[in-house]
Enzyme design. Structure first.
Site, PDB file in Angstrom:
ATOM      1  N   GLN B 131      61.238  47.517  22.336  1.00  0.00           N
ATOM      2  CA  GLN B 131      61.493  46.617  21.217  1.00  0.00           C
ATOM      3  C   GLN B 131      60.877  45.256  21.476  1.00  0.00           C
ATOM      4  O   GLN B 131      61.220  44.603  22.460  1.00  0.00           O
ATOM      5  CB  GLN B 131      63.014  46.467  21.057  1.00  0.00           C
ATOM      6  CG  GLN B 131      63.440  45.536  19.959  1.00  0.00           C
ATOM      7  CD  GLN B 131      64.904  45.148  20.075  1.00  0.00           C
ATOM      8  OE1 GLN B 131      65.375  44.819  21.159  1.00  0.00           O
ATOM      9  NE2 GLN B 131      65.624  45.208  18.984  1.00  0.00           N
ATOM     10  N   GLY B 132      59.971  44.816  20.608  1.00  0.00           N
ATOM     11  CA  GLY B 132      59.369  43.486  20.766  1.00  0.00           C
ATOM     12  C   GLY B 132      59.992  42.499  19.802  1.00  0.00           C
ATOM     13  O   GLY B 132      59.533  42.359  18.667  1.00  0.00           O
ATOM     14  N   TYR B 133      61.070  41.862  20.244  1.00  0.00           N
ATOM     15  CA  TYR B 133      61.783  40.926  19.376  1.00  0.00           C
ATOM     16  C   TYR B 133      61.684  39.491  19.903  1.00  0.00           C
ATOM     17  O   TYR B 133      61.003  38.670  19.356  1.00  0.00           O
ATOM     18  CB  TYR B 133      63.259  41.343  19.263  1.00  0.00           C
ATOM     19  CG  TYR B 133      63.568  42.239  18.087  1.00  0.00           C
ATOM     20  CD1 TYR B 133      62.653  43.203  17.660  1.00  0.00           C
ATOM     21  CD2 TYR B 133      64.766  42.141  17.388  1.00  0.00           C
ATOM     22  CE1 TYR B 133      62.928  44.024  16.580  1.00  0.00           C
ATOM     23  CE2 TYR B 133      65.049  42.948  16.303  1.00  0.00           C
ATOM     24  CZ  TYR B 133      64.138  43.897  15.898  1.00  0.00           C
ATOM     25  OH  TYR B 133      64.424  44.694  14.837  1.00  0.00           O
ATOM     26  N   SER B 134      62.406  39.246  21.023  1.00  0.00           N
ATOM     27  CA  SER B 134      62.493  37.868  21.509  1.00  0.00           C
ATOM     28  C   SER B 134      61.136  37.343  21.967  1.00  0.00           C
ATOM     29  O   SER B 134      60.276  38.102  22.417  1.00  0.00           O
ATOM     30  CB  SER B 134      63.457  37.795  22.697  1.00  0.00           C
ATOM     31  OG  SER B 134      64.750  38.138  22.300  1.00  0.00           O
ATOM     32  N   SER B 166      62.690  45.351  26.861  1.00  0.00           N
ATOM     33  CA  SER B 166      63.275  46.320  27.793  1.00  0.00           C
ATOM     34  C   SER B 166      62.294  47.451  28.080  1.00  0.00           C
ATOM     35  O   SER B 166      61.797  48.079  27.154  1.00  0.00           O
ATOM     36  CB  SER B 166      64.540  46.943  27.206  1.00  0.00           C
ATOM     37  OG  SER B 166      65.414  45.951  26.772  1.00  0.00           O
ATOM     38  N   GLU B 249      71.678  47.801  17.339  1.00  0.00           N
ATOM     39  CA  GLU B 249      71.598  47.381  18.726  1.00  0.00           C
ATOM     40  C   GLU B 249      72.947  46.831  19.188  1.00  0.00           C
ATOM     41  O   GLU B 249      73.402  47.122  20.284  1.00  0.00           O
ATOM     42  CB  GLU B 249      70.508  46.316  18.902  1.00  0.00           C
ATOM     43  CG  GLU B 249      70.350  45.895  20.364  1.00  0.00           C
ATOM     44  CD  GLU B 249      69.326  44.791  20.571  1.00  0.00           C
ATOM     45  OE1 GLU B 249      68.893  44.186  19.589  1.00  0.00           O
ATOM     46  OE2 GLU B 249      68.982  44.542  21.740  1.00  0.00           O
ATOM     47  N   GLU B 378      77.851  33.695  21.217  1.00  0.00           N
ATOM     48  CA  GLU B 378      77.967  32.561  20.295  1.00  0.00           C
ATOM     49  C   GLU B 378      77.321  32.888  18.947  1.00  0.00           C
ATOM     50  O   GLU B 378      77.843  32.514  17.894  1.00  0.00           O
ATOM     51  CB  GLU B 378      77.319  31.321  20.929  1.00  0.00           C
ATOM     52  CG  GLU B 378      78.104  30.752  22.109  1.00  0.00           C
ATOM     53  CD  GLU B 378      78.050  31.608  23.385  1.00  0.00           C
ATOM     54  OE1 GLU B 378      77.140  32.454  23.506  1.00  0.00           O
ATOM     55  OE2 GLU B 378      78.929  31.446  24.248  1.00  0.00           O
TER      56      GLU B 378
END
Lengths: 379, 394
Positions: B131-134, B166, B249, B378
């Site tokens: 997964q390429g998110y952050s 990951s 997720e 948060e």
């Protein structure tokens, strides 16, 4: 374990929701308190609860009940918690009904269960004696006397004991204080010679009694359940009571939480609605999460009782422990987030804090049940 | 109900006959998981046999339609399958971000062609996804991501960097959030694209964590060519896909404590280390915390099943996935802190055989990431504040 309400249960919940909001809202408790009502609840309301079938929720149909089970009882208790509705539901419809249903002879069942279901008798459980819940610590005694028994001792926190038509008294017939064995249950007329009752108005404006037993003579057929093995019945009574109290805590905690969220959406300070402040948002969201976890605990316990789950006792301990802490958090956060008005009698949040404190204590607080949970898991 | 009972009996019989003994042993670490993919080396023959048999039944993805490699089971049947597997301690045949995350997104937003191309290899464990998110400057504030995706006529070209990807170094394909437009609000102009990690210009570098392990990578893209057919959903509206996928997720991460809960209960670990005196854990202060955590754990697992059952009855899990993620991860951290408290000096060993190479200490450190990845605690509280409590300005 499927924790989803079925259609009947959804209907019952909706009915109970409307019923208590209309017939026994918080302002009804306020007038009972302010008028120093002698009973401490509205007997008219109790009669209407009987008409609705609420009083016979765990009583079988042959004895005049509706036999809807503990999930149904919990849904009713939850709505009573939301509205702080005062009634002898816990003492009579849950504790006494379960005790007589589980331990009663045919005669005892025929005598009492229809009266409970019909709203005609109020019955109180006289179990605890000291400052903390401790069934095995029963020290009141019942000595054999002729064909019957002679009861002596002192009971405290007898919920609705001030107006009871009958008392279910736990007394020691053998063994020593601290033993779970050797306790027996008796159905006793509070007007018997030697019974003295002191009404104790509690912090939540609800009522209990301190009851002194001084050589109270009862006949042999007053015995409820087996001699020396009252714990067999009492265990089931306490499971039911703990689950019902947990359900009422869920209702009271939910209402305290929801009205607090409403309040922080209205109150303005520093030119802002205080609900915009993340310091409050995160605490409210944490509380939301805890309330959701708590709801599952209650539903789990009620379902376990209805299923006669072998782990029902553990489920009830879990629910009572969890609700003891979570509802307390809801009331504490509620008062704090209301700020100054949270300390006033005018606002309802304080009434929730008081009721929750009493319910926390009934039949074992969170520490008691954490200990029971640990012992049951052998640690 | 009788249909479900018959199904349960059929499942039980099949599992008894087909789940290898070795695959019924408790999972002791990452090495026991089967991730699949082009370069996967099976840990044992049993692991391969188990995967093959489950794939043939469509039970690696039981609720997916048959044409995409699933078995078309209802939610109720899926629950039965899971219960029957749990009953014999059967391991999951396949761990896969393709199953947990990409699959649900493709099933909802993908074209028929995309589903047929990508889902069956996921179901069979042939293609491993990451997964390429952050990004370095887009963590909690994910929508500020900047990886550039330019329209080059017949294809897209991607340039930029992802982080916390990951297993990017082991994955075959990536599903990736990229920016196709930066002229509007930050949530607009994001697109969801798929590409092969072997495409020229892709580089993954593992990041060493405090646990000493490297499950995450920094992933770099330099003039990476992406076919236009690999855009999922509407161009510039990838945030919708991203949000939908994030709920899955969160459910997965929130449920991790549950999976690990299949190991020894906390109180047994504590009793093994500290001993029992008069029927009670020898440390009375710790004992009450252990009891409290286990009660919370039990009530939490009831909540997971309650929420799933409600979703089955037609209600959407929605923002409650944030509640589960928040509570589950915080609880998991609390449990590991208590395990460290209980094991004391023994739990501190990092390299010995006795400690299985510091398994507890490394796991303890790993749990600290639970409440950061997939949206920090948060951020989850912000989501609850906004979408459930509807607090102003949240």
């Amino acid at each position: 374990m499927a924790l989803v309400l079925n259609e009947d249960e959804v209907m019952l919940r909706d009915t109970a929701e409307g019923f208590f909001a209309e017939k026994a809202p918080i302002k009804a408790l306020r007038s009972l308190r302010d008028e120093r009502d002698e009973t401490g609840f509205d007997r008219g309301l109790w009669a209407e609860m009987a008409e609705m079938g609420f009083t016979g929720v765990v009583i079988d149909e042959d004895h005049g009940g509706v036999d809807m089970g503990f999930m149904a009882a919990g849904l009713i208790a939850e709505q009573m918690g939301r509205n702080l509705s005062a009634s002898p539901f816990l003492s009579t419809a849950i504790l006494a009904a379960t005790a007589i249903r589980e331990g009663g002879t045919d005669e005892q069942k025929s005598e009492w269960l229809p009266k409970i279901a019909g709203g005609e008798a109020i019955i109180a459980l006289a179990l605890d004696e000291g400052p903390k819940h401790h069934p095995a610590g029963t020290s009141a005694t019942a000595e054999k006397s002729g064909n019957g028994f002679k009861l002596s001792g002192a009971k405290a926190m007898v919920v609705d004991g001030h107006v009871a038509d009958a008392l279910i008294i736990a007394a020691r017939t053998s063994g020593d204080e601290g033993d779970a064995e050797g306790i027996s249950l008796f159905i006793v007329d509070p007007k018997s010679k030697g019974v003295s009752t002191e009404r104790t108005i509690m912090v939540d404006s609800r009522n209990a009694a301190r009851i002194d037993l001084d050589d109270v003579e009862v006949s042999g057929d007053a015995l409820l359940g087996s001699l020396d093995d009252g714990m067999a019945v009492l265990g089931k009574v306490l499971n039911a009571g703990r689950a019902a109290v947990a359900a009422e805590l869920l209702g009271a905690g939910s209402q305290a939480f929801e009205s607090t969220v409403s309040y922080i959406k209205e109150r303005k300070q520093f030119g802002s609605i205080i609900g915009e402040f993340q310091a409050l948002q995160h605490r409210a969201s944490h509380l939301y999460s805890e309330m959701e976890i708590a709801r599952s605990a209650v539903m789990g316990a009620l379902t376990a009782l209805d299923n006669n789950d072998p782990k029902a006792e553990l489920y009830c301990a879990m629910a009572k422990a969890k609700l003891g802490s979570v509802a307390k958090l809801a009331s504490q956060e509620g008062v704090q987030m209301h700020g100054g008005v949270g300390m006033t009698d005018e606002y309802d949040i304080g009434l929730f804090m008081k009721r929750i404190r009493v319910l926390q204590e009934l039949f074992g607080d969170a520490h008691y049940h954490m200990n029971q949970f640990a012992l049951a898991n052998r640690f | 109900m009788s249909d479900l009972k018959a199904f349960a009996a059929e499942v039980r019989e099949w599992l008894e006959a087909n789940c290898p003994e070795e695959m019924r042993k408790p999972i002791t670490g990452d090495k026991d998981l089967c991730w699949g993919g082009r370069n996967w080396e099976f840990q044992s023959d049993a692991q391969k046999v188990w995967l093959d048999r489950m794939v043939a039944k469509g039970w690696t993805v039981p609720t997916w339609p048959k044409e995409y490699g699933g078995a078309g089971l209802s939610r109720a049947e899926e629950i039965i399958l899971k219960k029957e597997m749990a009953r014999i301690g059967a391991r999951s045949p396949l761990s896969s971000f393709g199953i947990w995350m990409l699959g649900p997104a493709l099933l909802k937003f993908g074209t028929e062609e995309q589903k047929l191309e990508h889902l069956p290899p996921v179901a069979r464990g042939e293609i491993r996804w990451c997964q390429g998110y952050s990004e370095p400057s887009a963590g909690s504030d994910l929508a500020s991501l900047a990886t550039k995706c330019e329209d080059k006529g017949d294809h897209f070209m991607v340039n930029g960097q992802k982080v916390w990807t990951s297993y990017a170094d082991k994955a075959d394909w990536i599903f990736c959030l990229v920016r196709t437009d930066n002229t509007g609000k930050k949530h607009h102009g994001i697109s969801f694209v798929l590409f092969d990690m072997e495409t020229p210009g892709v580089e993954a570098r593992p990041i060493k964590l405090i646990s000493g392990r490297s499950p995450f990578c920094e992933t770099f893209f330099e003039d990476v060519r992406v076919e236009k057919k690999n855009l999922v959903g509407t161009r510039d509206r990838g945030w919708d896909v991203a949000k939908y996928l994030l709920t899955h997720e969160r459910e997965m991460i929130g449920g991790q404590g549950q999976l690990e809960g299949q190991g020894r209960p906390l109180h047994e670990i504590a009793a093994g280390s500290l001993g029992i005196e008069d029927g009670k854990l020898a440390d009375p202060m710790l004992r009450s915390k252990v009891a409290e955590a286990e009660i919370d754990d039990w009530a939490f697992s009831l909540t997971v099943s309650r929420k799933l059952a409600e979703a089955k009855a037609g209600a959407s899990l929605g923002a409650d996935s944030s509640m589960l993620k928040y509570y589950g991860t915080e609880l998991n951290k609390r449990k590991y802190e208590l395990m460290m408290d209980a094991t004391g000096h023994d739990g501190l060993e990092w390299e010995s055989d006795r400690s299985n190479d510091g398994k507890l200490a490394r796991s303890w450190l790993r749990t600290k990431g639970n409440s950061i990845e997939g949206g920090t605690s948060e951020v989850q509280l912000n989501i609850i504040s906004k979408h459930i409590l509807q607090l102003p300005g949240a």
